[in-house]
Design a protein around this motif. Structure first.
Motif, PDB file in Angstrom:
ATOM      1  N   TYR A  23       0.865  -1.173   0.000  1.00  0.00           N
ATOM      2  CA  TYR A  23       0.000   0.000   0.000  1.00  0.00           C
ATOM      3  C   TYR A  23       0.909   1.232   0.000  1.00  0.00           C
ATOM      4  CZ  TYR A  23      -3.693  -3.261   1.304  1.00  0.00           C
ATOM      5  OH  TYR A  23      -4.574  -4.319   1.324  1.00  0.00           O
ATOM      6  N   ILE A  24       0.760   2.056  -1.017  1.00  0.00           N
ATOM      7  CA  ILE A  24       1.635   3.212  -1.187  1.00  0.00           C
ATOM      8  C   ILE A  24       0.771   4.468  -1.124  1.00  0.00           C
ATOM      9  CG2 ILE A  24       3.300   4.347  -2.695  1.00  0.00           C
ATOM     10  CD1 ILE A  24       3.759   1.486  -3.887  1.00  0.00           C
ATOM     11  N   THR A  25       1.094   5.336  -0.192  1.00  0.00           N
ATOM     12  CA  THR A  25       0.294   6.533   0.049  1.00  0.00           C
ATOM     13  C   THR A  25       1.184   7.762  -0.025  1.00  0.00           C
ATOM     14  OG1 THR A  25      -1.076   5.232   1.567  1.00  0.00           O
ATOM     15  CG2 THR A  25      -1.342   7.625   1.626  1.00  0.00           C
ATOM     16  N   THR A  26       0.697   8.809  -0.690  1.00  0.00           N
ATOM     17  CA  THR A  26       1.451  10.053  -0.827  1.00  0.00           C
ATOM     18  C   THR A  26       0.525  11.234  -0.571  1.00  0.00           C
ATOM     19  OG1 THR A  26       2.936   9.089  -2.481  1.00  0.00           O
ATOM     20  CG2 THR A  26       2.870  11.489  -2.346  1.00  0.00           C
ATOM     21  N   GLU A  36      -3.256  16.355  -3.890  1.00  0.00           N
ATOM     22  CA  GLU A  36      -2.843  16.466  -2.497  1.00  0.00           C
ATOM     23  C   GLU A  36      -2.785  15.111  -1.811  1.00  0.00           C
ATOM     24  OE1 GLU A  36      -5.482  19.168  -0.578  1.00  0.00           O
ATOM     25  OE2 GLU A  36      -4.425  20.946  -1.291  1.00  0.00           O
ATOM     26  N   TYR A  37      -3.522  14.130  -2.369  1.00  0.00           N
ATOM     27  CA  TYR A  37      -3.537  12.812  -1.737  1.00  0.00           C
ATOM     28  C   TYR A  37      -3.784  11.738  -2.796  1.00  0.00           C
ATOM     29  CZ  TYR A  37      -5.015   8.899   1.206  1.00  0.00           C
ATOM     30  OH  TYR A  37      -5.119   7.677   1.806  1.00  0.00           O
ATOM     31  N   VAL A  38      -2.855  10.795  -2.916  1.00  0.00           N
ATOM     32  CA  VAL A  38      -3.023   9.651  -3.810  1.00  0.00           C
ATOM     33  C   VAL A  38      -2.599   8.398  -3.054  1.00  0.00           C
ATOM     34  CG1 VAL A  38      -2.723  10.877  -5.992  1.00  0.00           C
ATOM     35  CG2 VAL A  38      -0.714  10.015  -4.791  1.00  0.00           C
ATOM     36  N   ALA A  39      -3.231   7.293  -3.384  1.00  0.00           N
ATOM     37  CA  ALA A  39      -2.909   6.018  -2.740  1.00  0.00           C
ATOM     38  C   ALA A  39      -3.072   4.901  -3.760  1.00  0.00           C
ATOM     39  CB  ALA A  39      -3.801   5.777  -1.528  1.00  0.00           C
ATOM     40  N   ALA A  40      -2.375   3.793  -3.522  1.00  0.00           N
ATOM     41  CA  ALA A  40      -2.428   2.675  -4.458  1.00  0.00           C
ATOM     42  C   ALA A  40      -2.193   1.372  -3.717  1.00  0.00           C
ATOM     43  CB  ALA A  40      -1.371   2.834  -5.553  1.00  0.00           C
ATOM     44  N   ALA A  41      -2.837   0.318  -4.217  1.00  0.00           N
ATOM     45  CA  ALA A  41      -2.573  -1.046  -3.751  1.00  0.00           C
ATOM     46  C   ALA A  41      -1.901  -1.779  -4.902  1.00  0.00           C
ATOM     47  CB  ALA A  41      -3.865  -1.746  -3.352  1.00  0.00           C
ATOM     48  N   GLY A  45       3.673  -6.351  -7.938  1.00  0.00           N
ATOM     49  CA  GLY A  45       4.118  -5.343  -8.883  1.00  0.00           C
ATOM     50  C   GLY A  45       3.040  -4.816  -9.797  1.00  0.00           C
ATOM     51  N   ASN A  46       1.802  -5.271  -9.628  1.00  0.00           N
ATOM     52  CA  ASN A  46       0.697  -4.823 -10.471  1.00  0.00           C
ATOM     53  C   ASN A  46      -0.193  -3.860  -9.692  1.00  0.00           C
ATOM     54  OD1 ASN A  46       0.890  -6.805 -12.935  1.00  0.00           O
ATOM     55  ND2 ASN A  46       1.072  -8.100 -11.123  1.00  0.00           N
ATOM     56  N   LEU A  47      -0.449  -2.707 -10.278  1.00  0.00           N
ATOM     57  CA  LEU A  47      -1.353  -1.742  -9.666  1.00  0.00           C
ATOM     58  C   LEU A  47      -2.776  -2.280  -9.765  1.00  0.00           C
ATOM     59  CD1 LEU A  47      -1.871   1.086  -8.470  1.00  0.00           C
ATOM     60  CD2 LEU A  47      -2.059   1.943 -10.812  1.00  0.00           C
ATOM     61  N   VAL A  48      -3.396  -2.587  -8.626  1.00  0.00           N
ATOM     62  CA  VAL A  48      -4.733  -3.189  -8.635  1.00  0.00           C
ATOM     63  C   VAL A  48      -5.810  -2.209  -8.177  1.00  0.00           C
ATOM     64  CG1 VAL A  48      -3.863  -5.532  -8.362  1.00  0.00           C
ATOM     65  CG2 VAL A  48      -4.398  -4.177  -6.318  1.00  0.00           C
ATOM     66  N   VAL A  49      -5.453  -1.269  -7.300  1.00  0.00           N
ATOM     67  CA  VAL A  49      -6.408  -0.262  -6.844  1.00  0.00           C
ATOM     68  C   VAL A  49      -5.693   1.082  -6.831  1.00  0.00           C
ATOM     69  CG1 VAL A  49      -7.955   0.511  -5.006  1.00  0.00           C
ATOM     70  CG2 VAL A  49      -7.609  -1.943  -5.385  1.00  0.00           C
ATOM     71  N   TYR A  50      -6.357   2.107  -7.375  1.00  0.00           N
ATOM     72  CA  TYR A  50      -5.758   3.453  -7.416  1.00  0.00           C
ATOM     73  C   TYR A  50      -6.759   4.464  -6.886  1.00  0.00           C
ATOM     74  CZ  TYR A  50      -4.139   7.939  -9.193  1.00  0.00           C
ATOM     75  OH  TYR A  50      -3.746   9.254  -9.292  1.00  0.00           O
ATOM     76  N   CYS A  51      -6.274   5.376  -6.062  1.00  0.00           N
ATOM     77  CA  CYS A  51      -7.121   6.406  -5.468  1.00  0.00           C
ATOM     78  C   CYS A  51      -6.507   7.781  -5.689  1.00  0.00           C
ATOM     79  CB  CYS A  51      -7.276   6.153  -3.964  1.00  0.00           C
ATOM     80  SG  CYS A  51      -7.733   7.621  -3.021  1.00  0.00           S
ATOM     81  N   ASP A  52      -7.331   8.708  -6.191  1.00  0.00           N
ATOM     82  CA  ASP A  52      -6.968  10.117  -6.261  1.00  0.00           C
ATOM     83  C   ASP A  52      -7.966  10.854  -5.371  1.00  0.00           C
ATOM     84  OD1 ASP A  52      -6.640  12.809  -6.825  1.00  0.00           O
ATOM     85  OD2 ASP A  52      -6.145  12.485  -8.924  1.00  0.00           O
ATOM     86  N   GLY A  53      -7.549  11.135  -4.150  1.00  0.00           N
ATOM     87  CA  GLY A  53      -8.451  11.754  -3.197  1.00  0.00           C
ATOM     88  C   GLY A  53      -8.865  13.154  -3.592  1.00  0.00           C
ATOM     89  N   GLY A  85     -11.916   9.216   3.209  1.00  0.00           N
ATOM     90  CA  GLY A  85     -12.276   9.467   4.590  1.00  0.00           C
ATOM     91  C   GLY A  85     -11.139   9.886   5.485  1.00  0.00           C
ATOM     92  N   TRP A  86     -11.062   9.234   6.643  1.00  0.00           N
ATOM     93  CA  TRP A  86     -10.185   9.679   7.714  1.00  0.00           C
ATOM     94  C   TRP A  86      -8.709   9.544   7.375  1.00  0.00           C
ATOM     95  CZ3 TRP A  86      -6.618   6.557  10.106  1.00  0.00           C
ATOM     96  CH2 TRP A  86      -6.733   5.180   9.874  1.00  0.00           C
ATOM     97  N   VAL A  87      -8.343   8.554   6.531  1.00  0.00           N
ATOM     98  CA  VAL A  87      -6.919   8.378   6.209  1.00  0.00           C
ATOM     99  C   VAL A  87      -6.398   9.589   5.443  1.00  0.00           C
ATOM    100  CG1 VAL A  87      -5.236   6.969   4.993  1.00  0.00           C
ATOM    101  CG2 VAL A  87      -7.106   5.871   6.225  1.00  0.00           C
ATOM    102  N   GLN A  88      -7.192  10.047   4.478  1.00  0.00           N
ATOM    103  CA  GLN A  88      -6.791  11.243   3.734  1.00  0.00           C
ATOM    104  C   GLN A  88      -6.655  12.440   4.668  1.00  0.00           C
ATOM    105  OE1 GLN A  88      -8.437  14.211   0.201  1.00  0.00           O
ATOM    106  NE2 GLN A  88      -9.411  12.236   0.499  1.00  0.00           N
TER     107      GLN A  88
END
Length: 350
Positions: A23-26, A36-41, A45-53, A85-88
Motif C-alpha cells: 500500500y503506497i500513500t502520498t 494532495e492525496y493519492v494512494a495505491a494497492a 508489482g501490479n497496480l490493482v487499486v488506485y485512489c486520487d483523493g 475518509g479519515w486516512v486522507q
C-alpha cells in the motif's frame, strides 16, 4: 527515504516464488498541479487499486479485483475510507504537524508511506513492513525484530514513543490474509508466464550496447551479459525492472565495448532468465542484430537547414535595417558644418 514503486530483482541463480502486497500513500502540499492525496494497492508489482483523493476517484484496475471486492464489501469500504475518509484527512493533517516540527512555513512538502507484506508460498514465510518518508528522507519505520519503531530523525522521536506504546498498531496478519485473497482471485493473471522480446540497441557506434527485454511476466527475472559463457560484472550497467502499460515488465543492461575489438564481439552474449521457465533466451552480440536510433542527416535535412540559416540571415538584416531607419528618423538635424564634413567623407572627389 525516497519511496518509489520499484520491483526488486531476484537472483538469477535460484528463484523463490514470492508474492507481495504494498500500500503506497502520498500526501503533498505546495504542489498546485499535483494531487494532495493519492494512494495505491500493488500486488506482485501490479497496480490493482488506485485512489486520487483530490478528484474523488477510486479505480479497480482488473475484473478479478472487482469480483474480489464485490464478495468482500468490508474491504471495499476500507478502501473508500482510506481514499475519501479519515486516512486522507490524517495524512494532510500530519504534513502540517511535521512542518511545525521542522520549523517550516511554506514550500513544497511530501509525506509518503509504504506498508504491506511479502509472502513466500514455498516456505510460508511472511515478512511485514511499514515505513514513512518526509521530503524524500527516512522519517520512521517499523523494526520486525524488536517490534519497535526506528526514528532516524529527532523530529520523529515523539511519534516513535507514541506508536511504541500502541502495540495493536502493527498487525501484519491482516495484510497476509488480504494478499492470499488477491492471489486466489487473480491466480490466472498473477501466475501467468509471458516471455519477452529481446533487442540489442546502440545510440551511436561509440555508445554502450544495450540489451533490452520487454513484455515479460512475472517480474522475477534476470538479464546479464556474458563473455565466453561467464557472467560479466565489470563494464556493465544494470537497469531497473520497470512496468509496461499492459501489465508486463521491461529491463535492460548495458555493455561498454570501448576496449573490445570487433573480432571479440562474438565472445559476448546477453542472457534473459525468467522464473519458472527452464530455457534461457540467449542473444549473441552480432553487428547486424544491433538496432540504432542515430539520425543521419539526409539531403532534405541539409536543404532545410540551409533554408533556415538563409531565412535567419534575412530576418537579421531586415531587423538591422529597421533599427537604422528608426534611428535616422529620430536623429536631430545636422549643422551645416557637420553636413559638409559628412558630404566630403562620402564623396571625397568633390
Amino acid at each position: 527515504m525516497k519511496i518509489f514503486i520499484l520491483l526488486l530483482l531476484s537472483s538469477h541463480f535460484a528463484f523463490s516464488v514470492k508474492h507481495s502486497l504494498k500500500y503506497i500513500t502520498t500526501a503533498s502540499s505546495g504542489l498546485p498541479d499535483f494531487p494532495e492525496y493519492v494512494a495505491a494497492a500493488v500486488v506482485d508489482g501490479n497496480l490493482v487499486v488506485y485512489c486520487d483523493g483530490s478528484k474523488n476517484i477510486l479505480e479497480l484496475k482488473y475484473d478479478w479485483v472487482k469480483k474480489l471486492l464485490e464478495n468482500d464489501p468490508h474491504q471495499l469500504e476500507l478502501y473508500k475510507g482510506a481514499c475519501f475518509g479519515w486516512v486522507q484527512t490524517y495524512f494532510k493533517s500530519e504534513i502540517n504537524t511535521l512542518k511545525q516540527r521542522f520549523n517550516q512555513t511554506g514550500g513544497v512538502h511530501i509525506l509518503q508511506r509504504i506498508n504491506g507484506c511479502e509472502w513466500d508460498d514455498e516456505t510460508g514465510e511472511v515478512i511485514g513492513f511499514n515505513q514513512y518518508g518526509y521530503d524524500g528522507e527516512d522519517f520512521i519505520s517499523f523494526d520486525l525484530k524488536t517490534e519497535t519503531w526506528i526514528a532516524p530523525k529527532p523530529q520523529a522521536v515523539i511519534t516513535k514513543m507514541k506508536w511504541d506504546a500502541d502495540k495493536a498498531k502493527m498487525i501484519f496478519s491482516q495484510y497476509f490474509l488480504w494478499l492470499k485473497k488477491y492471489v486466489d482471485y487473480g491466480r490466472s493473471f498473477l501466475l501467468r508466464t509471458e516471455l519477452p522480446s529481446v533487442s540489442l540497441l546502440q545510440k551511436t557506434p561509440s555508445s554502450p550496447v544495450s540489451c533490452l527485454a520487454t513484455g515479460f511476466y512475472p517480474h522475477r527475472a534476470s538479464l546479464v551479459w556474458r563473455k565466453d559463457g561467464e557472467e560479466l560484472h565489470e563494464e556493465v550497467d544494470h537497469g531497473e525492472i520497470l512496468p509496461n502499460h499492459d501489465g508486463t515488465f521491461q529491463m535492460s543492461v548495458d555493455l561498454n565495448l570501448s576496449s573490445v575489438t570487433p573480432e571479440d564481439w562474438t565472445r559476448y552474449d546477453c542472457v534473459f532468465q525468467l522464473s519458472g521457465v527452464k530455457e534461457d533466451i540467449i542473444t549473441k552480440l552480432e553487428k547486424d542484430r544491433i538496432r540504432s536510433n542515430e539520425v543521419k542527416p539526409s539531403n532534405m535535412t541539409v536543404l532545410i537547414t540551409a533554408a533556415v540559416v538563409v531565412l535567419a540571415l534575412i530576418l537579421v538584416s531586415a531587423a538591422g535595417f529597421i533599427v537604422y531607419q528608426k534611428k535616422k528618423a529620430i536623429s536631430p538635424p545636422s549643422s551645416p558644418d557637420n553636413s559638409t564634413e559628412l558630404s566630403e567623407q562620402l564623396n571625397p572627389e568633390t
